[in-house]
Scaffold this motif. Structure first.
Motif, mmCIF file in Angstrom:
data_model
loop_
_atom_site.group_PDB
_atom_site.id
_atom_site.type_symbol
_atom_site.label_atom_id
_atom_site.label_comp_id
_atom_site.label_asym_id
_atom_site.label_seq_id
_atom_site.Cartn_x
_atom_site.Cartn_y
_atom_site.Cartn_z
ATOM 1 N N MET A 103 0.851 -1.178 0.000
ATOM 2 C CA MET A 103 0.000 0.000 0.000
ATOM 3 C C MET A 103 0.894 1.237 0.000
ATOM 4 O O MET A 103 1.877 1.291 0.728
ATOM 5 C CB MET A 103 -0.901 -0.033 1.235
ATOM 6 C CG MET A 103 -1.583 1.247 1.514
ATOM 7 S SD MET A 103 -2.623 1.300 2.998
ATOM 8 C CE MET A 103 -2.313 -0.181 3.839
ATOM 9 N N LYS A 104 0.541 2.196 -0.802
ATOM 10 C CA LYS A 104 1.301 3.441 -0.874
ATOM 11 C C LYS A 104 0.715 4.433 0.126
ATOM 12 O O LYS A 104 -0.413 4.871 0.009
ATOM 13 C CB LYS A 104 1.229 4.006 -2.296
ATOM 14 C CG LYS A 104 1.975 5.289 -2.489
ATOM 15 C CD LYS A 104 3.461 5.067 -2.461
ATOM 16 C CE LYS A 104 4.154 6.372 -2.817
ATOM 17 N NZ LYS A 104 5.485 6.459 -2.318
ATOM 18 N N LEU A 105 1.512 4.756 1.154
ATOM 19 C CA LEU A 105 1.104 5.710 2.182
ATOM 20 C C LEU A 105 1.758 7.051 1.910
ATOM 21 O O LEU A 105 2.884 7.102 1.403
ATOM 22 C CB LEU A 105 1.559 5.243 3.561
ATOM 23 C CG LEU A 105 0.922 4.000 4.136
ATOM 24 C CD1 LEU A 105 1.649 3.592 5.411
ATOM 25 C CD2 LEU A 105 -0.550 4.227 4.419
ATOM 26 N N ARG B 136 -7.698 6.405 2.849
ATOM 27 C CA ARG B 136 -8.600 7.098 1.927
ATOM 28 C C ARG B 136 -8.543 8.587 2.207
ATOM 29 O O ARG B 136 -8.205 9.006 3.321
ATOM 30 C CB ARG B 136 -10.005 6.549 2.003
ATOM 31 C CG ARG B 136 -10.764 6.837 3.267
ATOM 32 C CD ARG B 136 -12.144 6.166 3.235
ATOM 33 N NE ARG B 136 -13.012 6.650 4.265
ATOM 34 C CZ ARG B 136 -12.978 6.302 5.537
ATOM 35 N NH1 ARG B 136 -12.065 5.462 5.963
ATOM 36 N NH2 ARG B 136 -13.837 6.795 6.399
ATOM 37 N N LEU B 137 -8.892 9.358 1.201
ATOM 38 C CA LEU B 137 -8.945 10.809 1.344
ATOM 39 C C LEU B 137 -10.353 11.226 1.702
ATOM 40 O O LEU B 137 -11.322 10.694 1.169
ATOM 41 C CB LEU B 137 -8.533 11.494 0.047
ATOM 42 C CG LEU B 137 -7.091 11.300 -0.381
ATOM 43 C CD1 LEU B 137 -6.864 11.945 -1.748
ATOM 44 C CD2 LEU B 137 -6.146 11.904 0.642
ATOM 45 N N SER B 138 -10.465 12.177 2.610
ATOM 46 C CA SER B 138 -11.738 12.741 3.003
ATOM 47 C C SER B 138 -11.547 14.244 3.104
ATOM 48 O O SER B 138 -10.965 14.722 4.074
ATOM 49 C CB SER B 138 -12.184 12.164 4.346
ATOM 50 O OG SER B 138 -13.338 12.829 4.803
ATOM 51 N N ALA C 255 -6.547 6.723 7.856
ATOM 52 C CA ALA C 255 -5.875 5.432 7.813
ATOM 53 C C ALA C 255 -6.600 4.459 8.735
ATOM 54 O O ALA C 255 -6.829 4.760 9.904
ATOM 55 C CB ALA C 255 -4.418 5.581 8.241
ATOM 56 N N SER C 256 -6.951 3.303 8.192
ATOM 57 C CA SER C 256 -7.488 2.212 9.003
ATOM 58 C C SER C 256 -6.326 1.278 9.292
ATOM 59 O O SER C 256 -5.577 0.916 8.381
ATOM 60 C CB SER C 256 -8.579 1.462 8.241
ATOM 61 O OG SER C 256 -9.648 2.319 7.950
#
Length: 86
Positions: A1-3, A66-68, A74-75
């Motif tokens: 995953m790209k953080l 996800r973006l909000s 981040a989960s």
């Protein structure tokens, strides 16, 4: 995953129990709420990371981001020596 790099650096720091490296990723005026306490600023946040890492020997694994609006959410799964882990 790209953080985002700042999140990758944070997870690396907390998983190593490095409070100083984790704290500098926060704004000077940041407040962390955890275990019914508040930790204000870099010095308190660094101490919180180191204390909880020593107390719970936890590891954080990012599962999803996800973006909000203007935030990255981040989960994560947190495993450690605390009740109910994971």
């Amino acid at each position: 995953m790209k953080l985002p790099q700042s999140l990758a650096n944070y997870f690396e720091a907390v998983n190593a129990g490095d409070g100083t490296a984790a704290a500098v990723l926060f704004a000077d005026s940041a407040v962390v709420h955890d275990e019914s306490g508040e930790h204000h600023g870099h010095t308190a946040i660094a101490a919180w990371v180191e204390e909880t890492a020593g107390k719970y020997q936890f590891q954080v694994t990012p599962l999803d981001t996800r973006l909000s609006e203007e935030h990255v959410i981040a989960s994560c799964q947190v495993k450690g020596s605390f009740p109910g882990s994971p």
